[in-house]
Design a protein around this motif. Sequence first.
Motif, PDB file in Angstrom:
ATOM      1  N   SER A  35      20.260  25.147  24.739  1.00 29.04           N
ATOM      2  CA  SER A  35      21.254  24.914  25.795  1.00 29.04           C
ATOM      3  C   SER A  35      21.874  23.547  25.566  1.00 29.04           C
ATOM      4  CB  SER A  35      20.591  24.957  27.174  1.00 29.04           C
ATOM      5  OG  SER A  35      19.880  23.750  27.409  1.00 29.04           O
ATOM      6  N   LEU A  36      22.719  23.113  26.465  1.00 24.34           N
ATOM      7  CA  LEU A  36      23.289  21.768  26.359  1.00 24.34           C
ATOM      8  C   LEU A  36      22.229  20.700  26.640  1.00 24.34           C
ATOM      9  CD1 LEU A  36      26.801  22.127  28.068  1.00 24.34           C
ATOM     10  CD2 LEU A  36      26.185  22.380  25.655  1.00 24.34           C
ATOM     11  N   LEU A  37      21.092  21.117  27.205  1.00 18.18           N
ATOM     12  CA  LEU A  37      20.096  20.133  27.642  1.00 18.18           C
ATOM     13  C   LEU A  37      18.855  20.067  26.758  1.00 18.18           C
ATOM     14  CD1 LEU A  37      20.151  20.829  31.512  1.00 18.18           C
ATOM     15  CD2 LEU A  37      21.642  19.338  30.176  1.00 18.18           C
ATOM     16  N   ALA A  38      18.452  21.222  26.186  1.00 19.01           N
ATOM     17  CA  ALA A  38      17.189  21.262  25.433  1.00 19.01           C
ATOM     18  C   ALA A  38      17.123  22.557  24.642  1.00 19.01           C
ATOM     19  CB  ALA A  38      16.007  21.147  26.392  1.00 19.01           C
ATOM     20  N   THR A  39      15.980  22.775  23.997  1.00 21.71           N
ATOM     21  CA  THR A  39      15.832  23.945  23.125  1.00 21.71           C
ATOM     22  C   THR A  39      14.942  24.995  23.794  1.00 21.71           C
ATOM     23  OG1 THR A  39      16.030  22.495  21.219  1.00 21.71           O
ATOM     24  CG2 THR A  39      15.151  24.700  20.821  1.00 21.71           C
ATOM     25  N   GLY A  40      15.370  26.265  23.634  1.00 20.62           N
ATOM     26  CA  GLY A  40      14.617  27.373  24.208  1.00 20.62           C
ATOM     27  C   GLY A  40      13.518  27.858  23.260  1.00 20.62           C
ATOM     28  N   CYS A  41      12.591  28.624  23.809  1.00 17.76           N
ATOM     29  CA  CYS A  41      11.361  28.974  23.092  1.00 17.76           C
ATOM     30  C   CYS A  41      11.574  29.960  21.945  1.00 17.76           C
ATOM     31  CB  CYS A  41      10.330  29.514  24.062  1.00 17.76           C
ATOM     32  SG  CYS A  41      10.873  31.009  24.911  1.00 17.76           S
ATOM     33  N   TYR A  42      12.748  30.589  21.854  1.00 21.99           N
ATOM     34  CA  TYR A  42      12.981  31.550  20.768  1.00 21.99           C
ATOM     35  C   TYR A  42      13.758  30.959  19.599  1.00 21.99           C
ATOM     36  CZ  TYR A  42      11.274  35.412  23.659  1.00 21.99           C
ATOM     37  OH  TYR A  42      10.498  36.249  24.414  1.00 21.99           O
ATOM     38  N   GLU A  43      14.185  29.709  19.701  1.00 19.06           N
ATOM     39  CA  GLU A  43      14.885  29.073  18.586  1.00 19.06           C
ATOM     40  C   GLU A  43      13.883  28.729  17.478  1.00 19.06           C
ATOM     41  OE1 GLU A  43      18.031  28.783  18.188  1.00 19.06           O
ATOM     42  OE2 GLU A  43      18.954  28.794  20.185  1.00 19.06           O
ATOM     43  N   GLN A  44      14.369  28.728  16.245  1.00 19.27           N
ATOM     44  CA  GLN A  44      13.488  28.353  15.136  1.00 19.27           C
ATOM     45  C   GLN A  44      13.301  26.842  15.056  1.00 19.27           C
ATOM     46  OE1 GLN A  44      14.748  30.449  11.493  1.00 19.27           O
ATOM     47  NE2 GLN A  44      12.974  31.752  11.955  1.00 19.27           N
ATOM     48  N   GLU A  45      14.356  26.112  15.373  1.00 22.48           N
ATOM     49  CA  GLU A  45      14.282  24.648  15.336  1.00 22.48           C
ATOM     50  C   GLU A  45      14.338  24.105  16.756  1.00 22.48           C
ATOM     51  OE1 GLU A  45      13.812  22.864  12.636  1.00 22.48           O
ATOM     52  OE2 GLU A  45      13.915  24.628  11.320  1.00 22.48           O
ATOM     53  N   ASP A  46      13.479  23.176  17.040  1.00 23.54           N
ATOM     54  CA  ASP A  46      13.444  22.569  18.369  1.00 23.54           C
ATOM     55  C   ASP A  46      13.734  21.076  18.211  1.00 23.54           C
ATOM     56  OD1 ASP A  46      12.926  21.554  20.865  1.00 23.54           O
ATOM     57  OD2 ASP A  46      10.805  22.154  20.914  1.00 23.54           O
ATOM     58  N   ALA A  47      14.951  20.689  18.551  1.00 21.02           N
ATOM     59  CA  ALA A  47      15.368  19.287  18.366  1.00 21.02           C
ATOM     60  C   ALA A  47      15.076  18.433  19.589  1.00 21.02           C
ATOM     61  CB  ALA A  47      16.857  19.242  18.036  1.00 21.02           C
ATOM     62  N   GLY A  48      14.408  19.017  20.569  1.00 19.77           N
ATOM     63  CA  GLY A  48      14.026  18.226  21.738  1.00 19.77           C
ATOM     64  C   GLY A  48      15.139  18.104  22.758  1.00 19.77           C
ATOM     65  N   VAL A  49      14.922  17.236  23.720  1.00 20.09           N
ATOM     66  CA  VAL A  49      15.872  17.054  24.816  1.00 20.09           C
ATOM     67  C   VAL A  49      17.113  16.333  24.295  1.00 20.09           C
ATOM     68  CG1 VAL A  49      16.234  15.932  27.059  1.00 20.09           C
ATOM     69  CG2 VAL A  49      14.040  17.065  26.551  1.00 20.09           C
TER      70      VAL A  49
END
Lengths: 329, 329
Positions: free
Chosen positions: A119-133
């Motif tokens: 989202s514009l705010l953070a990464t959801g649990c189904y994304e492969q990459e999680d770039a944080g807040v």
Amino acid sequence: MYQDRIIIDGLQYCNWDRAYFETLKASGITAVHATVVYHETARETLTRFAQWNLHFEHNSDLIMPIMSMEDVTTAKATGRVGIFLGAQNCSPIEDEIGLISVMRQQGLLIMQLTYNNQSLLATGCYEQEDAGVTRFGKQAIAEMNRVGMIVDMSHSAERSTLEAIDISSRPICISHANPNFAHPALRNKSNEVIESLANRGGLIGFSLYPFHLPNSSQCTLEAFCQMVADSAELVGVEHLAIGSDLCLNQPQEVLEWMRNGRWSKAMDYGEGSSSNSGWPDALPWFCDSKGMENIYHGLIRQGFSETESSQVMGENWFNFLQDGLTPVS
Amino acid sequence: MYQDRIIIDGLQYCNWDRAYFETLKASGITAVHATVVYHETARETLTRFAQWNLHFEHNSDLIMPIMSMEDVTTAKATGRVGIFLGAQNCSPIEDEIGLISVMRQQGLLIMQLTYNNQSLLATGCYEQEDAGVTRFGKQAIAEMNRVGMIVDMSHSAERSTLEAIDISSRPICISHANPNFAHPALRNKSNEVIESLANRGGLIGFSLYPFHLPNSSQCTLEAFCQMVADSAELVGVEHLAIGSDLCLNQPQEVLEWMRNGRWSKAMDYGEGSSSNSGWPDALPWFCDSKGMENIYHGLIRQGFSETESSQVMGENWFNFLQDGLTPVS
């Protein structure tokens, strides 16, 4: 006695109508966190609030809106079910920090920073990459803290969740998810997340959505209560609650709106699959007005005291929300 | 003593900034009805509310939001100016009856049914044909009555105004306009309208906008107070108030937004003309922090008692709003 307790379900998304409000009242529930939007824009969110205003007007003998915990006390005293509204995604604020205070004034008490996707705010649990807040996410959390809107990371990815717990000056919640140790799933949470959450005064609501549970729709009440007991061992009972994720009487199109929103041309099956694309079968011990009472007694059979069972069934939500919804003066 | 009174200006549309809030505080005003939108859609209205939330956050030593008359009492007690918001047109609700309760929750306490032109609800004062309150308009008035949102017919046409007075189950207002007998203008009101309004418990706020006054920017304080006295003769002092329509420090583009919105390709000059297209010159006795106090004393010189002058300067608005803003239970 179950009937005397404050019982709070920290997440439902049922097909709201008078018949279901009667079921809710019969269940002995004091208050329910109802999802008002999944992917709706700010404008569409207003229409959803308007629909709830109509529910409140037409069913004022059964339900009432909750804007603060005083209203929960009133609901209990007048034999009605309190409804407090939250968003499963940050779509209601679009790209505008100022809409946080506007939506809070409208009665949006809880907001997830993400729903499965980036989202514009953070990464959801189904994304492969999680770039944080994100940059916007940091400002949004600060503003939510200021106005007293609860940060919910139920559908967020690990790093984003850990960062949100850390960035937020006030405790946050995972309104509806289970520990990974009970059932490994992208939507469930690691011990590290649950411990960090609890260390900062946060709260996790156990989900009754079959895809979040061991053995899915065959999960027994005993196995569910064992998961609660193991979690209490991990972080203490005061950080545990219920967020059933109950979605009764919803048509397939609502499931598809939840999963696909406007973002996917291909069908996304969320926690299901192409061969199992519908709603999961409900748990036989959590499918009607006896659900919350069954858990209350199940926890006591599991070894919890009546006081502890009452904490999990509603008092922990009550205390958490009482603190978290108060604006910074 | 002027300083001890509750002073309410029933309409301003100034260029809101800290310098102006300081002027307002110095003026001794207790509360001001500020226009939040002219032609903005529901979505755009949210951004306007967000901008006001920022004003309230950054200037909390000078101003505070008013949601009920209790807040006005708090504002008076804490030496701040209360701001209550209203719309000059029905654009915030678009074509959706449910947005009335939503906007009321957000803090839209007053709404005009029309702004000069035909709207979905009624006819504006510059239309050649006035077909009265529409089908949607009748339902909107009933819903505004239910939730406690004040109906304002300042910019509406004669028949529509008379019908709204009649249809509304609660008293309505003309927040800012003058009697036609003082100065004939499409925006000013006939004796029939003013008498009907008063007979149903309504209230008219006298405008200080030069185009609404005899001799325009040359109107004297004495002539203004004579108009108030003549109106008191007509309907009694308890139906009279101030709605200054003060628009300080606004650029020409705001005047054009007011007049042209998005509806006109040609320039519409409103109450001005092609040779007089700008803001009118301010009245020398109503252009700074002494304006309301000047009128208070002017009315006493005109023969009003201190009690009567205080009614006109704020108490009548206070009592009218206290009744009108209470939702039907």
